[in-house]
Scaffold this motif. Structure first.
Motif, PDB file in Angstrom:
ATOM      1  N   ASP A 188      12.854   5.054  -1.579  1.00 28.16           N
ATOM      2  CA  ASP A 188      11.712   5.745  -0.953  1.00 28.16           C
ATOM      3  C   ASP A 188      10.464   5.749  -1.847  1.00 28.16           C
ATOM      4  OD1 ASP A 188      12.560   7.473  -2.885  1.00 28.16           O
ATOM      5  OD2 ASP A 188      12.552   9.247  -1.607  1.00 28.16           O
TER       6      ASP A 188
ATOM      7  N   LEU B 259       7.201   5.997   0.119  1.00 23.67           N
ATOM      8  CA  LEU B 259       7.021   7.104   1.065  1.00 23.67           C
ATOM      9  C   LEU B 259       5.891   8.056   0.719  1.00 23.67           C
ATOM     10  CD1 LEU B 259      10.667   7.967   2.139  1.00 23.67           C
ATOM     11  CD2 LEU B 259       8.908   6.755   3.416  1.00 23.67           C
ATOM     12  N   PRO B 260       5.684   8.432  -0.543  1.00 24.66           N
ATOM     13  CA  PRO B 260       4.553   9.333  -0.824  1.00 24.66           C
ATOM     14  C   PRO B 260       3.207   8.740  -0.417  1.00 24.66           C
ATOM     15  CG  PRO B 260       6.064   9.337  -2.671  1.00 24.66           C
ATOM     16  CD  PRO B 260       6.521   8.250  -1.734  1.00 24.66           C
TER      17      PRO B 260
ATOM     18  N   GLU C 173       2.701   6.519   1.927  1.00 27.63           N
ATOM     19  CA  GLU C 173       2.662   6.494   3.396  1.00 27.63           C
ATOM     20  C   GLU C 173       2.376   7.892   3.958  1.00 27.63           C
ATOM     21  OE1 GLU C 173       2.756   4.995   7.241  1.00 27.63           O
ATOM     22  OE2 GLU C 173       2.589   3.994   5.309  1.00 27.63           O
ATOM     23  N   ARG C 174       2.990   8.908   3.389  1.00 27.27           N
ATOM     24  CA  ARG C 174       2.734  10.288   3.846  1.00 27.27           C
ATOM     25  C   ARG C 174       1.272  10.660   3.616  1.00 27.27           C
ATOM     26  NH1 ARG C 174       7.940  11.487   1.574  1.00 27.27           N
ATOM     27  NH2 ARG C 174       6.918  12.201  -0.312  1.00 27.27           N
ATOM     28  N   THR C 175       0.714  10.223   2.498  1.00 25.25           N
ATOM     29  CA  THR C 175      -0.697  10.506   2.215  1.00 25.25           C
ATOM     30  C   THR C 175      -1.593   9.836   3.241  1.00 25.25           C
ATOM     31  OG1 THR C 175      -0.232  10.738  -0.140  1.00 25.25           O
ATOM     32  CG2 THR C 175      -2.513  10.293   0.488  1.00 25.25           C
TER      33      THR C 175
ATOM     34  N   LEU D   7      -0.806   8.954   6.277  1.00 27.24           N
ATOM     35  CA  LEU D   7      -0.627   9.632   7.568  1.00 27.24           C
ATOM     36  C   LEU D   7      -1.357  10.978   7.592  1.00 27.24           C
ATOM     37  CD1 LEU D   7       3.119   8.853   8.290  1.00 27.24           C
ATOM     38  CD2 LEU D   7       1.110   7.926   9.466  1.00 27.24           C
ATOM     39  N   ALA D   8      -1.366  11.680   6.480  1.00 29.14           N
ATOM     40  CA  ALA D   8      -2.080  12.960   6.420  1.00 29.14           C
ATOM     41  C   ALA D   8      -3.581  12.748   6.590  1.00 29.14           C
ATOM     42  CB  ALA D   8      -1.788  13.672   5.099  1.00 29.14           C
TER      43      ALA D   8
ATOM     44  N   ARG E  78      -4.256  12.007  10.250  1.00 29.26           N
ATOM     45  CA  ARG E  78      -4.210  13.235  11.056  1.00 29.26           C
ATOM     46  C   ARG E  78      -5.475  14.062  10.869  1.00 29.26           C
ATOM     47  NH1 ARG E  78       1.070  13.379   9.155  1.00 29.26           N
ATOM     48  NH2 ARG E  78       0.497  14.937   7.620  1.00 29.26           N
TER      49      ARG E  78
END
Length: 99
Positions: free
Chosen positions: A4, A7-8, A10-12, A14-15, A18
């Motif tokens: 993973d 993943l950090p 990708e999460r950033t 996506l945030a 949003r």
């Protein structure tokens, strides 16, 4: 290397997406009163568009994960200020409706 590791990032991304989506919806809600014919509403809508464009420019590369971050550490404070500015413009719209 763990499975993973990406993943950090990708999460950033996506945030940021949003955040931009939310600010776009807020902008669209603020544009609605601009078509009532009142000059004050049109001016507030124009200011909202300018604020949104600044936030978009500041956060776009972070949201898409493309290219270098020209603004670097400034993109988050600019986004926060832009969100607060749009919120204040929304309050101005609401107070302008109360007579």
């Amino acid at each position: 290397m763990s499975a993973d590791a990406g993943l950090p990032a990708e999460r950033t991304r996506l945030a940021w997406r949003r955040t931009l989506l939310t600010l776009t919806v807020v902008l669209l809600l603020q544009l609605r009163p601009a078509f009532t014919g009142r000059v004050v509403d049109a001016v507030l809508a124009g200011v909202a568009i300018l604020v949104w464009l600044v936030v978009l420019a500041a956060a776009w590369r972070r949201a898409t994960g493309t290219g270098p971050h020209r603004l670097g550490r400034l993109s988050m404070p600019l986004t926060a200020l832009g969100a607060a500015g749009l919120a204040l413009l929304g309050v101005a719209h609401v107070l302008g409706r109360v007579h």
